[in-house]
Design a protein around this motif. Structure first.
Motif, PDB file in Angstrom:
ATOM      1  N   UNK A  67       0.832  -1.203   0.000  1.00 53.36           N
ATOM      2  CA  UNK A  67       0.000   0.000   0.000  1.00 53.36           C
ATOM      3  C   UNK A  67       0.866   1.253   0.000  1.00 53.36           C
ATOM      4  N   UNK A  68       1.895   1.242   0.815  1.00 58.78           N
ATOM      5  CA  UNK A  68       2.793   2.399   0.885  1.00 58.78           C
ATOM      6  C   UNK A  68       3.542   2.575  -0.427  1.00 58.78           C
ATOM      7  N   UNK A  69       3.968   1.475  -1.016  1.00 56.28           N
ATOM      8  CA  UNK A  69       4.680   1.546  -2.290  1.00 56.28           C
ATOM      9  C   UNK A  69       3.782   2.094  -3.392  1.00 56.28           C
ATOM     10  N   UNK A  70       2.504   1.677  -3.387  1.00 61.00           N
ATOM     11  CA  UNK A  70       1.555   2.181  -4.370  1.00 61.00           C
ATOM     12  C   UNK A  70       1.362   3.681  -4.216  1.00 61.00           C
ATOM     13  N   UNK A  71       1.305   4.141  -2.965  1.00 62.55           N
ATOM     14  CA  UNK A  71       1.127   5.574  -2.715  1.00 62.55           C
ATOM     15  C   UNK A  71       2.354   6.359  -3.186  1.00 62.55           C
ATOM     16  N   UNK A  72       3.539   5.792  -2.990  1.00 65.55           N
ATOM     17  CA  UNK A  72       4.753   6.475  -3.465  1.00 65.55           C
ATOM     18  C   UNK A  72       4.786   6.517  -4.996  1.00 65.55           C
ATOM     19  N   UNK A  73       4.328   5.453  -5.636  1.00 71.73           N
ATOM     20  CA  UNK A  73       4.280   5.463  -7.098  1.00 71.73           C
ATOM     21  C   UNK A  73       3.290   6.522  -7.587  1.00 71.73           C
ATOM     22  N   UNK A  74       2.146   6.614  -6.931  1.00 71.10           N
ATOM     23  CA  UNK A  74       1.164   7.641  -7.307  1.00 71.10           C
ATOM     24  C   UNK A  74       1.748   9.034  -7.114  1.00 71.10           C
ATOM     25  N   UNK A 117      12.562   9.449  -5.012  1.00 75.34           N
ATOM     26  CA  UNK A 117      13.413   9.369  -6.206  1.00 75.34           C
ATOM     27  C   UNK A 117      13.365   7.969  -6.817  1.00 75.34           C
ATOM     28  N   UNK A 118      13.388   6.941  -5.937  1.00 69.74           N
ATOM     29  CA  UNK A 118      13.295   5.576  -6.445  1.00 69.74           C
ATOM     30  C   UNK A 118      11.943   5.336  -7.106  1.00 69.74           C
ATOM     31  N   UNK A 119      10.885   5.856  -6.502  1.00 69.72           N
ATOM     32  CA  UNK A 119       9.543   5.696  -7.068  1.00 69.72           C
ATOM     33  C   UNK A 119       9.448   6.383  -8.425  1.00 69.72           C
ATOM     34  N   UNK A 120      10.103   7.537  -8.568  1.00 70.27           N
ATOM     35  CA  UNK A 120      10.120   8.232  -9.860  1.00 70.27           C
ATOM     36  C   UNK A 120      10.829   7.379 -10.902  1.00 70.27           C
ATOM     37  N   UNK A 121      11.924   6.734 -10.495  1.00 72.37           N
ATOM     38  CA  UNK A 121      12.636   5.848 -11.419  1.00 72.37           C
ATOM     39  C   UNK A 121      11.762   4.691 -11.878  1.00 72.37           C
ATOM     40  N   UNK A 122      11.018   4.104 -10.940  1.00 72.46           N
ATOM     41  CA  UNK A 122      10.119   3.011 -11.306  1.00 72.46           C
ATOM     42  C   UNK A 122       8.985   3.499 -12.202  1.00 72.46           C
ATOM     43  N   UNK A 123       8.456   4.682 -11.884  1.00 67.66           N
ATOM     44  CA  UNK A 123       7.369   5.244 -12.684  1.00 67.66           C
ATOM     45  C   UNK A 123       7.812   5.460 -14.122  1.00 67.66           C
ATOM     46  N   UNK A 143      11.602  -3.854  -5.262  1.00 69.25           N
ATOM     47  CA  UNK A 143      12.695  -2.911  -4.954  1.00 69.25           C
ATOM     48  C   UNK A 143      12.225  -1.740  -4.076  1.00 69.25           C
ATOM     49  N   UNK A 144      11.022  -1.259  -4.327  1.00 67.55           N
ATOM     50  CA  UNK A 144      10.500  -0.150  -3.521  1.00 67.55           C
ATOM     51  C   UNK A 144      10.157  -0.633  -2.109  1.00 67.55           C
ATOM     52  N   UNK A 145       9.610  -1.842  -2.020  1.00 65.99           N
ATOM     53  CA  UNK A 145       9.296  -2.419  -0.706  1.00 65.99           C
ATOM     54  C   UNK A 145      10.580  -2.572   0.114  1.00 65.99           C
ATOM     55  N   UNK A 146      11.632  -3.029  -0.532  1.00 70.73           N
ATOM     56  CA  UNK A 146      12.912  -3.200   0.187  1.00 70.73           C
ATOM     57  C   UNK A 146      13.468  -1.859   0.628  1.00 70.73           C
ATOM     58  N   UNK A 147      13.269  -0.843  -0.190  1.00 79.41           N
ATOM     59  CA  UNK A 147      13.728   0.491   0.216  1.00 79.41           C
ATOM     60  C   UNK A 147      12.979   0.954   1.459  1.00 79.41           C
ATOM     61  N   UNK A 148      11.703   0.613   1.545  1.00 78.31           N
ATOM     62  CA  UNK A 148      10.925   0.978   2.734  1.00 78.31           C
ATOM     63  C   UNK A 148      11.441   0.260   3.974  1.00 78.31           C
ATOM     64  N   UNK A 149      12.039  -0.939   3.790  1.00 71.14           N
ATOM     65  CA  UNK A 149      12.607  -1.670   4.929  1.00 71.14           C
ATOM     66  C   UNK A 149      13.695  -0.864   5.622  1.00 71.14           C
TER      67      UNK A 149
END
Length: 325
Positions: free
Chosen positions: A104-111, A133-139, A161-167
């Motif tokens: 859920x958090x990763x989805x919000x960062x992508x949005x 910045x990572x979310x922008x790269x994925x987007x 990768x975004x989930x791991x960054x949140x870790x």
């Protein structure tokens, strides 16, 4: 001035959100959903509170409350993107989407990232926001900011990768398997329903407003008109039914028209009175209230509840308020 409801409405009402259409682990992020969130916030089904943490906003699914970050109003692009992040959590809640907290958090960062890219192809990201910045790269990788990414369905495996960054963030430790709460938006008295202490109180200053019903003018009247629209009757019947259930024997019903500040003050006051009278006439004609109970009047532009400097604020100020006291 700190951030408030109007700032959130301005952000989630941004037309650029209409260009967003993708799914992350079952959560469909799209302009239509943000429009629904706009309406829920406008009607106080989702509450907005001013926060005191810089850069940190939150959405509470238990209370349907969005708490803003500490920032000045009006917010810059990055602070608006933080509000979009939290509104994305509200979409998950509204649509009962079951997903893990980190997904859920990763989805919000992508949005948030897509909103930034659609608003500025090279957005400035403040220091300390590496996850954005990572979310922008994925987007960009998924082409979510352009037509090729429209309608894309992104799986949990693709956002690992975004989930791991949140870790790496202490606030997200041990939450990978926890299901993020999604219990819907509970029914609350919307913005046009007012109870004790309504800011739209009319009448003697010693009177206490026990119940009120606020209706946007656009739902009742055409432009520059005091003739009720065909669809206005249902809204006014709702107002009458709500007030009748709580009407006390000694109450009078005050109907007050309000306008924005466009046009002359005298003209606006006259139009607001005519609109209030049209509502009163409807109540009497349909035998919803006895004429002896009704006190129609118009305040014109004198009592705004929002900033007349924006289209959204002016829309909120154009209203008819029906109060029993």
């Amino acid at each position: 001035m700190p951030l408030g409801q109007m700032d959130v409405l301005t952000a989630v009402g941004d037309s650029v959100l209409n260009k967003m259409d993708f799914s992350v682990d079952g959560l469909h992020i799209r302009g239509e959903a943000y429009r629904k969130i706009f309406e829920l916030i406008r009607d106080d089904q989702i509450l907005v509170e001013t926060g005191d943490d810089e850069g940190l906003a939150s959405y509470d699914s238990d209370t349907d409350t969005l708490t803003t970050q500490k920032a000045d109003s009006p917010p810059d692009l990055f602070n608006r993107s933080i509000l979009i992040h939290e509104c994305t959590h509200a979409i998950k809640d509204m649509e009962y989407v079951q997903m893990t907290a980190k997904a859920n958090e990763s989805a919000a960062y992508l949005a948030q990232a897509v909103y930034l890219l659609l608003s500025n192809s090279n957005p400035t990201i403040p220091a300390g926001w590496g996850v954005v910045k990572m979310a922008i790269g994925l987007a960009k990788q998924f082409k979510l900011d352009s037509d090729p990414g429209s309608g894309l369905r992104i799986s949990y495996e693709q956002i690992v990768p975004l989930v791991r960054r949140l870790d790496e963030h202490p606030g997200y430790h041990s939450e990978q398997a926890r299901i993020a709460l999604a219990n819907g938006i509970s029914a609350k008295a919307p913005k046009h329903l007012r109870v004790e202490g309504s800011p739209d109180r009319i009448g003697p200053s010693t009177a206490t407003a026990t119940i009120g019903f606020r209706v946007p003018n656009e739902e009742l009247f055409g432009f520059d008109s005091f003739r009720l629209k065909p669809g206005a009757e249902q809204r006014l019947r709702e107002a009458a039914a709500y007030i009748k259930q709580r009407l006390q024997p000694d109450h009078k019903i005050y109907i007050t028209g309000h306008t924005d500040n466009v046009g002359g003050g005298g003209y606006n006051k006259r139009l607001s009175r005519q609109r209030a009278q049209a509502v009163a006439d409807f109540f009497v004609r349909e035998k919803l209230f006895d004429a002896s109970l009704l006190r129609p009047g118009g305040d014109g532009e004198d009592h705004p509840v929002a900033d007349n400097g924006t289209p959204e604020g002016r829309a909120l100020n154009r209203r008819v308020v029906i109060e029993a006291m």
